[in-house]
Motif scaffolding. Structure first.
Motif, short mmCIF file in Angstrom:
data_model
loop_
_atom_site.label_atom_id
_atom_site.label_comp_id
_atom_site.label_asym_id
_atom_site.label_seq_id
_atom_site.Cartn_x
_atom_site.Cartn_y
_atom_site.Cartn_z
N THR A 28 0.82 -1.21 0.00
CA THR A 28 0.00 0.00 0.00
C THR A 28 0.85 1.27 0.00
O THR A 28 0.40 2.31 -0.46
N GLU A 29 2.08 1.19 0.50
CA GLU A 29 2.96 2.35 0.55
C GLU A 29 3.89 2.44 -0.65
O GLU A 29 4.40 3.51 -0.96
N TYR A 30 4.12 1.34 -1.33
CA TYR A 30 5.11 1.28 -2.40
C TYR A 30 4.86 2.31 -3.48
O TYR A 30 5.77 3.02 -3.91
N TRP A 31 3.63 2.43 -3.94
CA TRP A 31 3.34 3.26 -5.11
C TRP A 31 3.44 4.75 -4.79
O TRP A 31 3.56 5.57 -5.70
N GLY A 32 3.46 5.14 -3.55
CA GLY A 32 3.61 6.54 -3.20
C GLY A 32 5.05 6.93 -2.91
O GLY A 32 5.34 8.07 -2.54
N MET A 33 5.98 5.99 -3.10
CA MET A 33 7.38 6.25 -2.77
C MET A 33 8.18 6.55 -4.02
O MET A 33 7.87 6.07 -5.11
N THR A 34 9.24 7.36 -3.84
CA THR A 34 10.17 7.61 -4.94
C THR A 34 11.18 6.45 -4.98
O THR A 34 11.26 5.65 -4.04
N LEU A 35 11.96 6.41 -6.04
CA LEU A 35 12.97 5.36 -6.17
C LEU A 35 13.97 5.42 -5.02
O LEU A 35 14.34 4.38 -4.45
N ASP A 36 14.40 6.63 -4.65
CA ASP A 36 15.34 6.77 -3.54
C ASP A 36 14.74 6.27 -2.23
O ASP A 36 15.41 5.60 -1.45
N GLU A 37 13.48 6.59 -1.98
CA GLU A 37 12.81 6.13 -0.76
C GLU A 37 12.70 4.62 -0.74
O GLU A 37 12.89 3.99 0.31
N VAL A 38 12.40 4.03 -1.89
CA VAL A 38 12.32 2.57 -1.98
C VAL A 38 13.66 1.95 -1.64
O VAL A 38 13.74 1.00 -0.86
N MET A 39 14.73 2.50 -2.21
CA MET A 39 16.06 1.93 -1.98
C MET A 39 16.48 2.08 -0.51
O MET A 39 17.04 1.15 0.07
N VAL A 40 16.19 3.22 0.08
CA VAL A 40 16.54 3.43 1.49
C VAL A 40 15.75 2.46 2.36
O VAL A 40 16.31 1.84 3.29
N GLN A 41 14.47 2.28 2.08
CA GLN A 41 13.64 1.38 2.88
C GLN A 41 14.09 -0.07 2.73
O GLN A 41 14.13 -0.82 3.71
N VAL A 42 14.45 -0.46 1.51
CA VAL A 42 14.94 -1.83 1.28
C VAL A 42 16.22 -2.06 2.07
O VAL A 42 16.38 -3.10 2.72
N GLN A 43 17.15 -1.09 2.05
CA GLN A 43 18.41 -1.22 2.79
C GLN A 43 18.15 -1.29 4.30
O GLN A 43 18.76 -2.10 4.99
N ALA A 44 17.21 -0.46 4.77
CA ALA A 44 16.89 -0.47 6.20
C ALA A 44 16.27 -1.80 6.60
O ALA A 44 16.62 -2.36 7.65
N ASN A 45 15.36 -2.32 5.79
CA ASN A 45 14.74 -3.62 6.09
C ASN A 45 15.77 -4.73 6.09
O ASN A 45 15.73 -5.63 6.93
N LYS A 46 16.70 -4.65 5.14
CA LYS A 46 17.76 -5.66 5.06
C LYS A 46 18.64 -5.61 6.31
O LYS A 46 18.95 -6.64 6.91
N LYS A 47 19.00 -4.40 6.74
CA LYS A 47 19.84 -4.24 7.92
C LYS A 47 19.11 -4.73 9.17
O LYS A 47 19.70 -5.41 10.02
N ASN A 48 17.80 -4.42 9.28
CA ASN A 48 17.02 -4.90 10.42
C ASN A 48 16.96 -6.42 10.46
O ASN A 48 17.07 -7.03 11.52
#
Length: 118
Positions: free
Chosen positions: A17-37
């Motif tokens: 539900t949040e993916y489509w409202g995100m920019t490419l940079d936001e997606v990449m930051v969130q993916v990196q944060a999820n990976k680190k968590n």
């Protein structure tokens, strides 16, 4: 491009539900944060498993020298200290706030007296 990344992003933990409202940079930051968590979570689980095995060996082979809770999990003491420090900082902030409020009240009273004198 975002359409192609959608399945991988959701798989990496970004809510659909949040993916489509995100920019490419936001997606990449969130993916990196999820990976680190996830890595931190696995590291913690491995540490607990390892400690549990060591404690099991102690209890079987040398129960008299079985370490107490704080020695088995020393990081919990550090967390407790950090929580206490944060609480003491919060208390200090409250005291500072009270001092500021008292000073502000004193300044206000001084201004009132000056205005009456004029």
């Amino acid at each position: 491009m975002l359409e192609d990344m959608y399945p991988q992003a959701v798989e990496a933990g970004i809510p659909s539900t949040e993916y489509w409202g995100m920019t490419l940079d936001e997606v990449m930051v969130q993916v990196q944060a999820n990976k680190k968590n996830k890595e931190n979570e696995l590291r913690e689980r491995a540490m607990f498993d390892y400690t549990q095995q060591r404690l099991g060996i102690y209890s079987f082979n040398d129960p008299k020298n079985f370490p107490d809770f704080e020695k088995a999990y020393p990081f919990l003491t550090k967390i407790k200290e950090e929580v206490q420090e944060a609480l003491s900082e919060e208390d200090q902030m409250k005291r500072d706030q009270e001092i500021i409020m008292m000073n502000a009240a004193a300044i206000k009273e001084t201004r009132k007296r000056k205005n009456k004198e004029q």
